[in-house]
Design an enzyme around this catalytic site. Structure first.
Site, mmCIF file in Angstrom:
data_model
loop_
_atom_site.group_PDB
_atom_site.id
_atom_site.type_symbol
_atom_site.label_atom_id
_atom_site.label_comp_id
_atom_site.label_asym_id
_atom_site.label_seq_id
_atom_site.Cartn_x
_atom_site.Cartn_y
_atom_site.Cartn_z
ATOM 1 C CE LYS A 1 -12.471 9.582 -18.280
ATOM 2 N NZ LYS A 1 -12.766 9.234 -16.876
ATOM 3 N NE ARG B 1 -1.882 1.750 3.589
ATOM 4 C CZ ARG B 1 -1.607 0.985 4.637
ATOM 5 N NH1 ARG B 1 -2.113 -0.243 4.714
ATOM 6 N NH2 ARG B 1 -0.841 1.409 5.618
ATOM 7 C CG ASP C 1 -9.279 17.040 -14.652
ATOM 8 O OD1 ASP C 1 -8.598 16.454 -15.524
ATOM 9 O OD2 ASP C 1 -10.281 16.522 -14.127
#
Length: 397
Positions: free
Chosen positions: A194, A45, A169
């Protein structure tokens, strides 16, 4: 050295085996020589060699100092908001991704973080809307889905003058076209689902910071909250990034051809694409990016959900689906899909009309894509004829 060459050679050869492809370190933990004495990894993690390669790679691509990989784009957004505290305010672009709006308004406003939405293409709006409580300015450029373009450098000056962080973004442009940190932004965020992944086969989010200490704060949040990206999905994003510049170049070329076609179609009211000289954001986009991206949106003259649904259910190559940025062309109806969580009046005020259709223009031949759109328009026209040969355009029957 050119960006494409630099990218390819920033992906390391595995030092243990010489493998030319980054290995997938599918492990949950690591053997230590003694408590706290290890090879730089103690628990997956906290860190993983495959994920670390991706994090370093995106930091290099965005010209930042720290990269952090998350299990989704929204997990990445969530981590940035966790930099704030109760009583702080976010100044956000009004034409915002529906998932970000939902997170801001339905999750974080409960914890006392106020979000104010404005049109960030107007610099006076940005300057006049900042309060003493504003700690973060949040922009997408181009925006999802109306492709508004905000001046990153100008907004960064306003942010710095008011001791605010600026987060951009960069999902729609990708670092192949635009590098916000070089324009003054503090944080860049990506839905790597994307263009970075590029093949519609993963969910991932990435954050890059200019300042190393800020990056370490985000890294702490990543470890403490646990929304990490898996080794296999990290490898998939690395593999996608290897061809990023080539893919984005073709996405841009195809999208411009599609946008020019749509501009001339009699059933189309307005086309949103920064590459068109008629677009209000064209000059700013040309100044801060090297291309205009692969997303094209448009309104129909009959501005109803029914007309948009008729169109999006009659294409063949453009597949009706959420998401964008893959090699196959997709389309969606934001009002009933990606932006459904935004209240109707707020959505419409931001330009997301009832008939707005968003195209993610893929890598198929541009002639085939345009022909697919033509046949969908013809099917709509036939429906028009079937409701009575009226002079007015209506699909309401």
């Amino acid at each position: 050295m050119q960006a494409t060459t630099q990218l390819i050679h920033n992906i390391p050869v595995d030092p243990l085996t010489g493998a030319i492809s980054v290995p997938i370190y599918q492990t949950s933990t690591y053997v230590q020589e003694a408590p706290g004495v290890n090879k730089g990894f103690d628990y997956a993690r906290t860190n993983n060699p495959t994920r670390q390669v991706l994090e370093n790679l995106i930091a290099n691509l965005e010209r930042g100092n720290v990269g952090i990989a998350f299990g989704s784009g929204l997990a990445a957004i969530d981590a940035i908001v966790k930099l704030l505290k109760s009583g702080d305010e976010i100044l956000a672009v009004d034409d915002i991704y529906g998932g970000a709006f939902r997170l801001f308004n339905q999750i974080y406003e409960k914890f006392g973080i106020q979000v104010n939405y404005i049109d960030t293409t107007n610099l006076e709006n940005v300057f006049n809307s900042i309060t003493v409580k504003t700690k973060l300015i949040w922009i997408e450029t181009p925006t999802n889905p109306t492709l508004k373009v905000s001046d990153i450098h100008a907004i960064s000056k306003i942010a710095k003058a008011n001791a605010c962080l600026l987060c951009v973004d960069n999902t729609f442009a990708s670092p192949a076209l635009q590098q916000p940190l070089l324009l003054g932004a503090d944080i860049v965020i990506h839905s790597a689902t994307k263009y970075l992944g590029g093949h519609s086969d993963l969910i991932a989010g990435l954050v890059v910071t200019k300042d190393r200490s800020l990056g370490e704060q985000v890294k702490f949040i990543q470890n403490a909250s646990g929304a990490i990206l898996s080794p296999f999905d990290s490898w998939l994003v690395i593999r996608g990034i290897e061809t990023l510049h080539l893919r984005v170049k073709q996405h841009c070329a195809n999208a411009l051809s599609v946008a020019r076609f749509l501009e001339t179609h009699p059933l189309v009211a307005q086309v949103y694409y920064p590459g068109l000289e008629s677009n209000p954001g064209h000059e700013v986009a040309k100044k801060q990016a090297t291309g205009f991206g692969g997303i094209v949106s448009f309104n129909l003259k009959e501005d109803t959900e029914k007309s948009a649904t008729a169109f999006v259910t009659n294409t063949n190559l453009f597949k009706l689906a959420e998401s964008l940025g893959g090699i196959k062309s997709l389309l969606c109806h934001p009002a009933s899909m990606t932006h459904k969580s935004i209240p109707v009046e707020k959505r419409r005020a931001a330009g997301v009309t009832d008939s707005l259709i968003r195209l993610s223009v893929g890598l198929e031949d541009e002639t085939d894509l345009i022909n697919d759109l033509k046949q969908a328009f013809r099917k709509i026209e036939k429906k028009l004829t079937s409701v009575g040969n009226n002079a007015s355009y209506s699909l309401n029957g």
